[in-house]
Design a protein around this motif. Sequence first.
Motif, mmCIF file in Angstrom:
data_model
loop_
_atom_site.group_PDB
_atom_site.id
_atom_site.type_symbol
_atom_site.label_atom_id
_atom_site.label_comp_id
_atom_site.label_asym_id
_atom_site.label_seq_id
_atom_site.Cartn_x
_atom_site.Cartn_y
_atom_site.Cartn_z
ATOM 1 N N LEU A 1 11.092 -67.053 86.716
ATOM 2 C CA LEU A 1 12.112 -67.062 87.762
ATOM 3 C C LEU A 1 12.966 -68.329 87.696
ATOM 4 C CD1 LEU A 1 10.038 -65.746 90.783
ATOM 5 C CD2 LEU A 1 11.611 -64.486 89.333
ATOM 6 N N GLU A 2 12.384 -69.357 87.105
ATOM 7 C CA GLU A 2 13.048 -70.655 87.036
ATOM 8 C C GLU A 2 14.451 -70.575 86.418
ATOM 9 O OE1 GLU A 2 11.797 -73.019 88.527
ATOM 10 O OE2 GLU A 2 11.720 -74.896 87.450
ATOM 11 N N GLN A 3 14.596 -69.702 85.427
ATOM 12 C CA GLN A 3 15.899 -69.608 84.739
ATOM 13 C C GLN A 3 17.001 -69.114 85.665
ATOM 14 O OE1 GLN A 3 14.800 -66.795 81.814
ATOM 15 N NE2 GLN A 3 13.393 -68.180 80.777
ATOM 16 N N ASP A 4 16.611 -68.422 86.715
ATOM 17 C CA ASP A 4 17.620 -67.848 87.606
ATOM 18 C C ASP A 4 17.940 -68.728 88.804
ATOM 19 O OD1 ASP A 4 17.480 -65.773 85.891
ATOM 20 O OD2 ASP A 4 16.220 -64.514 87.155
ATOM 21 N N GLU A 5 17.376 -69.921 88.818
ATOM 22 C CA GLU A 5 17.617 -70.809 89.954
ATOM 23 C C GLU A 5 18.788 -71.743 89.643
ATOM 24 O OE1 GLU A 5 15.890 -70.963 92.788
ATOM 25 O OE2 GLU A 5 14.014 -69.931 92.378
ATOM 26 N N LEU A 6 19.667 -71.942 90.617
ATOM 27 C CA LEU A 6 20.744 -72.909 90.421
ATOM 28 C C LEU A 6 20.186 -74.327 90.384
ATOM 29 C CD1 LEU A 6 23.701 -71.621 92.619
ATOM 30 C CD2 LEU A 6 23.630 -71.804 90.155
ATOM 31 N N VAL A 7 19.184 -74.564 91.203
ATOM 32 C CA VAL A 7 18.462 -75.832 91.148
ATOM 33 C C VAL A 7 16.991 -75.494 90.924
ATOM 34 C CG1 VAL A 7 17.893 -77.950 92.363
ATOM 35 C CG2 VAL A 7 20.075 -76.848 92.786
ATOM 36 N N PRO A 8 16.488 -75.695 89.702
ATOM 37 C CA PRO A 8 15.116 -75.282 89.393
ATOM 38 C C PRO A 8 14.062 -76.032 90.200
ATOM 39 C CG PRO A 8 16.267 -76.104 87.432
ATOM 40 C CD PRO A 8 17.178 -76.305 88.578
ATOM 41 N N ARG A 9 12.889 -75.421 90.286
ATOM 42 C CA ARG A 9 11.785 -76.056 91.021
ATOM 43 C C ARG A 9 11.228 -77.247 90.257
ATOM 44 N NH1 ARG A 9 10.571 -70.725 92.408
ATOM 45 N NH2 ARG A 9 10.244 -70.429 94.621
ATOM 46 N N GLY A 10 11.157 -77.104 88.954
ATOM 47 C CA GLY A 10 10.513 -78.135 88.140
ATOM 48 C C GLY A 10 9.067 -77.773 87.884
ATOM 49 N N ALA A 11 8.563 -78.196 86.712
ATOM 50 C CA ALA A 11 7.218 -77.800 86.277
ATOM 51 C C ALA A 11 6.129 -78.289 87.232
ATOM 52 C CB ALA A 11 6.965 -78.328 84.871
ATOM 53 N N SER A 12 6.300 -79.494 87.777
ATOM 54 C CA SER A 12 5.245 -80.034 88.646
ATOM 55 C C SER A 12 5.092 -79.211 89.919
ATOM 56 C CB SER A 12 5.578 -81.468 89.055
ATOM 57 O OG SER A 12 5.722 -82.258 87.940
ATOM 58 N N TYR A 13 6.226 -78.801 90.473
ATOM 59 C CA TYR A 13 6.199 -78.007 91.706
ATOM 60 C C TYR A 13 5.487 -76.673 91.431
ATOM 61 C CZ TYR A 13 8.152 -77.103 96.380
ATOM 62 O OH TYR A 13 8.332 -76.895 97.710
ATOM 63 N N ILE A 14 5.847 -76.057 90.309
ATOM 64 C CA ILE A 14 5.240 -74.783 89.945
ATOM 65 C C ILE A 14 3.735 -74.940 89.755
ATOM 66 C CG2 ILE A 14 5.072 -73.095 88.068
ATOM 67 C CD1 ILE A 14 8.042 -73.234 87.792
ATOM 68 N N GLU A 15 3.364 -76.007 89.061
ATOM 69 C CA GLU A 15 1.945 -76.249 88.818
ATOM 70 C C GLU A 15 1.211 -76.448 90.146
ATOM 71 O OE1 GLU A 15 -0.902 -75.842 86.362
ATOM 72 O OE2 GLU A 15 1.180 -75.797 85.685
ATOM 73 N N GLY A 16 1.860 -77.162 91.061
ATOM 74 C CA GLY A 16 1.266 -77.379 92.376
ATOM 75 C C GLY A 16 1.036 -76.075 93.121
ATOM 76 N N ILE A 17 2.027 -75.190 93.080
ATOM 77 C CA ILE A 17 1.904 -73.904 93.766
ATOM 78 C C ILE A 17 0.788 -73.079 93.126
ATOM 79 C CG2 ILE A 17 3.060 -71.708 94.246
ATOM 80 C CD1 ILE A 17 5.701 -73.257 94.396
ATOM 81 N N ALA A 18 0.777 -73.049 91.780
ATOM 82 C CA ALA A 18 -0.234 -72.262 91.066
ATOM 83 C C ALA A 18 -1.636 -72.783 91.357
ATOM 84 C CB ALA A 18 0.047 -72.295 89.562
ATOM 85 N N LEU A 19 -1.766 -74.121 91.381
ATOM 86 C CA LEU A 19 -3.063 -74.738 91.679
ATOM 87 C C LEU A 19 -3.539 -74.345 93.067
ATOM 88 C CD1 LEU A 19 -3.044 -78.473 90.574
ATOM 89 C CD2 LEU A 19 -4.840 -76.810 90.216
#
Lengths: 307, 64
Positions: free
Chosen positions: A97-115
Amino acid sequence: MEHWFSWLDSYTEGIVVGVAVGFFVRLRMLRTDYRQYPTYLHGQLIHISLGFIAAGMGAVAVPALIEKQYTAVTFLALAAQQFREVRNMERETLDKLEQDELVPRGASYIEGIALAFEGRNYVVIMAAFLSSLIVIEVNLWVGIVLGMVLVGVAGLLRSGKYLGQIASVELGELRMEGPSLYVNDIYLMNIGLADNRKRIMKHGIGVVVSPASKDSRITLANLGQRQAILHDLSVVLGIFRDTGEPSLIPLSKRDMEDGRLGILCLPEEKDVEKVLQVIRSVPVLESAVRIPSEDPTKQFRRGGKSG
Amino acid sequence: MADSNGNKILAVITEKEGQVMGGVPVFIASDAKKREDTAFLLEKILDGMVHQLNESTFVIVHHA
């Protein structure tokens, strides 16, 4: 025969209460907020179902142990495997989904959510295990009360720290010096076109985030944490940006002398108070936290051995 | 032309011919207004950011 029934009863009670407690703990920790994740219904359904399975495993483990069916515990290992898979699934989805964001979340944020998704399933297993144990070993009512306490505690554990707790967030003044854009004294970027300069001065808001301690200084320096700030801002307040407008980009730069962070935000609604409020309530990412104040030389002074 | 971060100079717009050379498209503009207009169009076309290098030169950079 009656004896056998009463045995089964306490087990069944334990399992039912355990599953119910685990399920409610998962529900309590599942929340769709401004981050819009998990999205309504379908994403939630997946996590509620997985939470139910986790609750079942935790609850059934107790009778299995009491009956000395120790091999049953190996199923918990299987569960761990399963929930690691949940983390991968979340990471993959969000990465795509990151590719479709005008301002991406960033890998750390994603990792945090997944964790968080993986971790919450373990909390469910533990809650189900505990309440099932108490129902079987003590009695039904104590187990139910404990279950309710656990559901309450889960709600408290749900949220971590916010940026406002580790740093002070203040409005800064955006200014141009030739082609260079500054917020107060922090350099942000070089903007070539007069048109873009005008638009940034019109729509932009400058913010300065000052770390409150040595530890938070490192957290603020983390690129993932900085991207999380920009992403949250764009989600809550909208973003004055589109494809083909590469100069209109919200960004943060760091004053390397004192660790302050200068932020350029381009919200759709130019409401200064809201911007400050949103930045204060950005979650502090686990992966961005370092604790240099826990001086490692202390251990050496004590003469302790490592390991 | 890309650096280690993937940043890349896509084009240069300048008023002073001879100030820029090398393997990058160079657009010569006769005055500041023309330079600004060309850079504006190229920014939209190339999706690269316009930076001002000095009084007479813009570079368009694609930031990875």
